[in-house]
Design a protein around this motif. Structure first.
Motif, PDB file in Angstrom:
ATOM      1  N   GLU A  18      36.604  70.389  33.491  1.00 51.41           N
ATOM      2  CA  GLU A  18      36.985  69.770  34.770  1.00 51.41           C
ATOM      3  C   GLU A  18      36.433  68.341  34.839  1.00 51.41           C
ATOM      4  N   ALA A  19      35.167  68.203  34.442  1.00 49.70           N
ATOM      5  CA  ALA A  19      34.532  66.876  34.446  1.00 49.70           C
ATOM      6  C   ALA A  19      35.278  65.932  33.513  1.00 49.70           C
ATOM      7  N   LEU A  20      35.581  66.426  32.320  1.00 48.92           N
ATOM      8  CA  LEU A  20      36.231  65.577  31.330  1.00 48.92           C
ATOM      9  C   LEU A  20      37.619  65.147  31.804  1.00 48.92           C
ATOM     10  N   SER A  21      38.378  66.064  32.387  1.00 50.86           N
ATOM     11  CA  SER A  21      39.719  65.637  32.784  1.00 50.86           C
ATOM     12  C   SER A  21      39.662  64.694  33.984  1.00 50.86           C
ATOM     13  N   TRP A  22      38.723  64.910  34.883  1.00 45.18           N
ATOM     14  CA  TRP A  22      38.585  63.956  35.985  1.00 45.18           C
ATOM     15  C   TRP A  22      38.197  62.575  35.456  1.00 45.18           C
ATOM     16  N   LEU A  23      37.259  62.536  34.530  1.00 43.99           N
ATOM     17  CA  LEU A  23      36.791  61.254  33.993  1.00 43.99           C
ATOM     18  C   LEU A  23      37.878  60.567  33.171  1.00 43.99           C
ATOM     19  N   HIS A  24      38.677  61.358  32.444  1.00 43.82           N
ATOM     20  CA  HIS A  24      39.791  60.776  31.684  1.00 43.82           C
ATOM     21  C   HIS A  24      40.813  60.133  32.611  1.00 43.82           C
ATOM     22  N   GLU A  25      41.011  60.770  33.736  1.00 43.07           N
ATOM     23  CA  GLU A  25      41.956  60.242  34.716  1.00 43.07           C
ATOM     24  C   GLU A  25      41.433  58.924  35.299  1.00 43.07           C
ATOM     25  N   SER A  26      40.148  58.901  35.627  1.00 40.37           N
ATOM     26  CA  SER A  26      39.563  57.714  36.243  1.00 40.37           C
ATOM     27  C   SER A  26      39.400  56.576  35.243  1.00 40.37           C
ATOM     28  N   PHE A  27      39.053  56.927  34.011  1.00 41.84           N
ATOM     29  CA  PHE A  27      38.788  55.910  32.995  1.00 41.84           C
ATOM     30  C   PHE A  27      39.598  56.237  31.742  1.00 41.84           C
ATOM     31  N   PRO A  28      40.858  55.782  31.690  1.00 43.99           N
ATOM     32  CA  PRO A  28      41.732  56.131  30.563  1.00 43.99           C
ATOM     33  C   PRO A  28      41.121  55.787  29.202  1.00 43.99           C
ATOM     34  N   LEU A  29      40.270  54.771  29.190  1.00 41.91           N
ATOM     35  CA  LEU A  29      39.596  54.378  27.954  1.00 41.91           C
ATOM     36  C   LEU A  29      38.889  55.559  27.282  1.00 41.91           C
ATOM     37  N   LEU A  30      38.331  56.437  28.101  1.00 39.79           N
ATOM     38  CA  LEU A  30      37.559  57.567  27.557  1.00 39.79           C
ATOM     39  C   LEU A  30      38.459  58.527  26.786  1.00 39.79           C
ATOM     40  N   ALA A  31      39.701  58.637  27.227  1.00 39.48           N
ATOM     41  CA  ALA A  31      40.639  59.505  26.520  1.00 39.48           C
ATOM     42  C   ALA A  31      41.166  58.794  25.279  1.00 39.48           C
ATOM     43  N   GLU A  32      41.532  57.506  25.464  1.00 36.32           N
ATOM     44  CA  GLU A  32      42.088  56.743  24.335  1.00 36.32           C
ATOM     45  C   GLU A  32      41.103  56.639  23.175  1.00 36.32           C
ATOM     46  N   ARG A  33      39.828  56.504  23.486  1.00 41.38           N
ATOM     47  CA  ARG A  33      38.812  56.291  22.451  1.00 41.38           C
ATOM     48  C   ARG A  33      37.925  57.506  22.250  1.00 41.38           C
ATOM     49  N   GLY A  34      38.377  58.653  22.714  1.00 34.68           N
ATOM     50  CA  GLY A  34      37.543  59.858  22.712  1.00 34.68           C
ATOM     51  C   GLY A  34      36.871  60.184  21.392  1.00 34.68           C
TER      52      GLY A  34
END
Ligand SMILES: Nc1ncnc2c1ncn2[C@@H]1O[C@H](COP(=O)(O)OP(=O)(O)OP(=O)(O)O)[C@@H](O)[C@H]1O
Ligand SMILES: [Mg+2]
Length: 230
Positions: free
Chosen positions: A111-127
């Motif tokens: 839940e934390a990770l998907s919320w943070l990915h939504e708020s900061f797309p960079l975190l998903a792109e550079r995961g």
């Protein structure tokens, strides 16, 4: 939510905080502003339990923190992003963020990770990228996300703008606003008073380990900006 009463912090013969009293109410964003060596990090680190209090009390959610380890304070709902955007350089971006959600359980972690990915797309792109390979501003986003990953009630941010270009200061400010929208209470320090004053509701100007002035942002603005250029 946080009540600091006559807190004194010493390092050997050096007194960093001289009986400082500070209060942060639920939902507020409080700014500690002051020049190098004023004692800002000492205060944040004392709240987190990283440096011991010589005297005085720190209460969080009506409980005395003094007997609690750093780890227990984190579990009690205090999130912390240290000065100098410290990330684990040889861990991936995702593992850095998940380190902040340690002990939460799988469901809450994702839940934390998907919320943070939504708020900061960079975190998903550079995961999958190593955090040490990111730019300074990008690392600061990772450090903030790690501090947010446990959904803390109180977030401690130590100089989130340090050394960042204006475009990154704007992005970090937006991230802090996202946390405010979640209802997070924030205590932040900053030498760069100008952008920080836009985020805070109230502030304290600190000099030599003491409060010089405190009040709503409008009342401390002039002194805070004068200090910025000392
Ligand atoms: N580990 C330490 N050992 C000895 N003295 C320390 C230590 N940490 C901080 N100090 C001293 O305590 C005082 C307050 O330092 P602190 O880091 O809290 O200030 P600060 O307001 O965060 O400064 P900056 O803006 O440079 O981060 C300074 O005089 C500093 O030299
Ligand atoms: Mg500091």
């Amino acid at each position: 939510m946080l009540e600091i009463d006559r807190l004194e912090v010493r390092y050997g013969g050096i007194t960093a905080l001289r009986g400082i009293s500070i209060e942060v109410k639920e939902g507020e964003t409080v700014l500690l502003v002051g020049a190098n060596g004023a004692g800002k990090s000492s205060l944040i680190n004392a709240v987190m339990g990283l440096v011991p209090a010589e005297s005085g009390t720190i209460r969080f959610a009506n409980a005395d923190l003094s007997s609690l380890s750093c780890d227990r304070r984190a579990r009690a709902g205090i999130g912390y992003a240290p000065e100098g955007r410290r990330v684990f350089p040889s861990l991936s971006v995702t593992d850095n963020v998940l380190a902040g959600a340690f002990g939460l359980g799988r469901a809450r972690q994702s839940e934390a990770l998907s919320w943070l990915h939504e708020s900061f797309p960079l975190l998903a792109e550079r995961g999958n990228q190593l955090a040490g390979q990111l730019s300074g501003g990008e690392q600061q986003i990772v450090a903030l996300a790690r501090a947010m990953a446990s959904f803390p009630k109180l977030l401690l941010l130590d100089e989130p703008f340090l050394g960042l270009a204006p475009v990154w200061i704007a992005r970090i400010s937006e991230a802090i606003r996202a946390m405010q929208r979640l209802g997070t209470t924030i205590l932040m320090t900053e030498q760069m008073a100008r952008p920080a004053l836009k985020l805070a509701t109230r502030g304290y100007v600190i000099r030599g380990g003491e409060v010089r002035r405190s009040g709503p942002v409008a009342e401390i603005r002039d002194l805070a900006l004068a200090d910025e250029y000392l």
